[in-house]
Design an enzyme around this catalytic site. Structure first.
Site, PDB file in Angstrom:
ATOM      1  N   ASP A  49      25.855  44.171  36.329  1.00  0.00           N
ATOM      2  CA  ASP A  49      27.404  44.524  36.956  1.00  0.00           C
ATOM      3  C   ASP A  49      27.718  43.580  37.672  1.00  0.00           C
ATOM      4  O   ASP A  49      26.902  42.703  38.197  1.00  0.00           O
ATOM      5  CB  ASP A  49      27.025  45.843  37.638  1.00  0.00           C
ATOM      6  CG  ASP A  49      28.306  46.717  38.064  1.00  0.00           C
ATOM      7  OD1 ASP A  49      29.495  46.004  37.564  1.00  0.00           O
ATOM      8  OD2 ASP A  49      28.354  47.436  38.555  1.00  0.00           O
ATOM      9  N   TRP A  71      32.631  38.636  40.230  1.00  0.00           N
ATOM     10  CA  TRP A  71      32.287  37.225  40.315  1.00  0.00           C
ATOM     11  C   TRP A  71      33.355  36.190  39.931  1.00  0.00           C
ATOM     12  O   TRP A  71      33.617  35.377  40.491  1.00  0.00           O
ATOM     13  CB  TRP A  71      31.032  36.906  39.234  1.00  0.00           C
ATOM     14  CG  TRP A  71      30.549  35.620  39.396  1.00  0.00           C
ATOM     15  CD1 TRP A  71      29.509  35.193  40.204  1.00  0.00           C
ATOM     16  CD2 TRP A  71      30.837  34.431  38.523  1.00  0.00           C
ATOM     17  NE1 TRP A  71      29.350  33.854  39.742  1.00  0.00           N
ATOM     18  CE2 TRP A  71      30.167  33.245  38.869  1.00  0.00           C
ATOM     19  CE3 TRP A  71      31.822  34.500  37.413  1.00  0.00           C
ATOM     20  CZ2 TRP A  71      30.014  32.320  38.165  1.00  0.00           C
ATOM     21  CZ3 TRP A  71      31.965  32.943  37.032  1.00  0.00           C
ATOM     22  CH2 TRP A  71      30.957  32.024  36.995  1.00  0.00           C
ATOM     23  N   HIS A 105      32.451  37.568  32.160  1.00  0.00           N
ATOM     24  CA  HIS A 105      31.581  38.262  31.131  1.00  0.00           C
ATOM     25  C   HIS A 105      30.956  36.986  30.506  1.00  0.00           C
ATOM     26  O   HIS A 105      30.041  37.064  29.899  1.00  0.00           O
ATOM     27  CB  HIS A 105      32.444  39.060  30.112  1.00  0.00           C
ATOM     28  CG  HIS A 105      33.007  40.284  30.868  1.00  0.00           C
ATOM     29  ND1 HIS A 105      32.107  40.928  31.534  1.00  0.00           N
ATOM     30  CD2 HIS A 105      34.327  40.864  30.614  1.00  0.00           C
ATOM     31  CE1 HIS A 105      33.052  42.191  31.894  1.00  0.00           C
ATOM     32  NE2 HIS A 105      34.315  41.892  31.414  1.00  0.00           N
ATOM     33  N   LEU A 118       9.171  38.773  23.463  1.00  0.00           N
ATOM     34  CA  LEU A 118      10.002  39.668  24.261  1.00  0.00           C
ATOM     35  C   LEU A 118      10.817  40.199  22.997  1.00  0.00           C
ATOM     36  O   LEU A 118      11.723  39.566  22.211  1.00  0.00           O
ATOM     37  CB  LEU A 118      10.827  39.032  25.039  1.00  0.00           C
ATOM     38  CG  LEU A 118      11.941  39.824  25.888  1.00  0.00           C
ATOM     39  CD1 LEU A 118      10.997  40.387  27.144  1.00  0.00           C
ATOM     40  CD2 LEU A 118      12.965  38.874  26.282  1.00  0.00           C
TER      41      LEU A 118
HETATM   42  C1  FPP Z   1      29.922  44.822  34.057  1.00  0.00           C
HETATM   43  O1  FPP Z   1      30.808  43.932  34.765  1.00  0.00           O
HETATM   44  C2  FPP Z   1      29.326  44.109  32.874  1.00  0.00           C
HETATM   45  C3  FPP Z   1      29.909  44.468  31.641  1.00  0.00           C
HETATM   46  C4  FPP Z   1      30.875  45.547  31.114  1.00  0.00           C
HETATM   47  C5  FPP Z   1      29.048  43.914  30.518  1.00  0.00           C
HETATM   48  C6  FPP Z   1      29.540  42.648  29.840  1.00  0.00           C
HETATM   49  C7  FPP Z   1      28.769  42.300  28.641  1.00  0.00           C
HETATM   50  C8  FPP Z   1      28.075  41.375  28.786  1.00  0.00           C
HETATM   51  C9  FPP Z   1      27.932  40.079  29.724  1.00  0.00           C
HETATM   52  C10 FPP Z   1      27.313  40.765  27.451  1.00  0.00           C
HETATM   53  C11 FPP Z   1      27.892  40.997  26.241  1.00  0.00           C
HETATM   54  C12 FPP Z   1      26.913  40.166  25.286  1.00  0.00           C
HETATM   55  C13 FPP Z   1      26.382  40.339  24.258  1.00  0.00           C
HETATM   56  C14 FPP Z   1      25.780  39.450  23.588  1.00  0.00           C
HETATM   57  C15 FPP Z   1      26.541  41.813  23.409  1.00  0.00           C
HETATM   58  P1  FPP Z   1      32.188  44.645  35.381  1.00  0.00           P
HETATM   59  O2  FPP Z   1      33.086  44.072  34.376  1.00  0.00           O
HETATM   60  O3  FPP Z   1      31.832  46.079  35.440  1.00  0.00           O
HETATM   61  O4  FPP Z   1      32.395  43.708  36.648  1.00  0.00           O
HETATM   62  P2  FPP Z   1      33.050  44.279  37.937  1.00  0.00           P
HETATM   63  O5  FPP Z   1      32.415  45.697  38.392  1.00  0.00           O
HETATM   64  O6  FPP Z   1      32.843  43.201  38.971  1.00  0.00           O
HETATM   65  O7  FPP Z   1      34.193  44.622  37.538  1.00  0.00           O
END
Ligand code: FPP
Length: 243
Positions: A22, A27, A39, A133
């Site tokens: 998260d 960020w 992302h 892993l």
């Molecule tokens: C949350 O941050 C994160 C996500 C929704 C995941 C995004 C996905 C990836 C980093 C990896 C995908 C990769 C692969 C290879 C499948 P947020 O957007 O909720 O952050 P915020 O809470 O600060 O808005």
């Protein structure tokens, strides 16, 4: 502190670490950049943390990449996340293979666009004999959905006479889950300061230790991993019993 300052007991490395990644959006916002930039940076963290977890002898690492609820995000962001597997595997699959990492996934890949499905299936196929892993992507995944999915399968098996009601034990139920080939989760880490589960691995987290760190996912690194494992090793796990 450096990562070496967290002295780890190599005989007590968690078998399975699950991450709620998260804080990518925040960020990026802090840097006046679009959320998608966060992302993208987050995928680099997955590589970094997976290689270090593998080096430490962690057996499985699951990352919550896209929840069933994430479809509610703006279409543009959803489309961007669906393209990340291609970018991730094009950049890192070779290195992950060299390090004996096996790719797996839980969730409804069938609901992803064909290009995304193909790239993930190809990574799974190419790494299926690797013994290091297990790097498992929870993609279009929801914990409640997974439990309902298993329940339907079990009811059907009972109706068809393949099993009887008395066969339904915790072990049996576990074996029907999408995560059946993964060890129980020992440690769950959520980054960015939020303290909730957000429908992640509800069954599998039953006895896991939880760590909530304020660090945003793109800033999580080898040192943070060592610190989290060190914190885990200094907790007392009782599984409902007494010490
Ligand atoms: C949350 O941050 C994160 C996500 C929704 C995941 C995004 C996905 C990836 C980093 C990896 C995908 C990769 C692969 C290879 C499948 P947020 O957007 O909720 O952050 P915020 O809470 O600060 O808005």
């Amino acid at each position: 502190m450096d990562k070496e300052d967290y002295q780890l007991d190599m005989n007590n490395i968690p078998a399975h670490i699950a991450f709620i990644m998260d804080g990518n959006g925040r960020w990026a916002k802090k840097r006046m950049m679009p959320r998608t930039f966060g992302h993208n940076e987050g995928t680099k963290t997955i590589r970094k943390v997976a290689l270090e977890a593998n080096r430490l002898g962690v057996k499985a690492m699951t990352v919550y990449a896209f929840s069933t609820e994430n479809f509610a995000r703006p279409e543009e962001e959803v489309q961007f996340i669906f393209k990340l597997p291609k970018k991730f595997f094009e950049s890192y699959l070779k290195e992950l293979i060299e390090n004996n990492v096996q790719i797996c996934m839980i969730g409804h890949l069938d609901k992803a666009p064909k290009a995304t499905r193909d790239i993930i299936n190809s990574a799974i196929e190419q790494t299926k004999n690797n013994t290091g892993l297990k790097l498992c992507f929870a993609f279009i995944y929801g914990g409640r959905d997974e439990i309902v999915h298993s329940t339907k399968q079990i009811v059907q098996d009972v109706q068809e006479g393949k099993i009887s009601i008395n066969d339904i034990t915790e072990d049996y139920f576990n074996s029907t889950l999408m995560s059946a080939n993964l060890p129980d989760v020992d440690l769950m880490i959520r980054t960015s300061g939020e303290q909730r589960l957000s429908n992640f691995m509800l069954w599998q987290l039953a006895y896991a230790e939880f760590i909530f760190t304020p660090v945003y996912w793109p800033d999580f690194d080898e040192k943070e991993l060592h610190k989290s494992i060190w914190l885990y090793q200094n907790r007392e796990r009782r599984y409902g019993g007494l010490k």
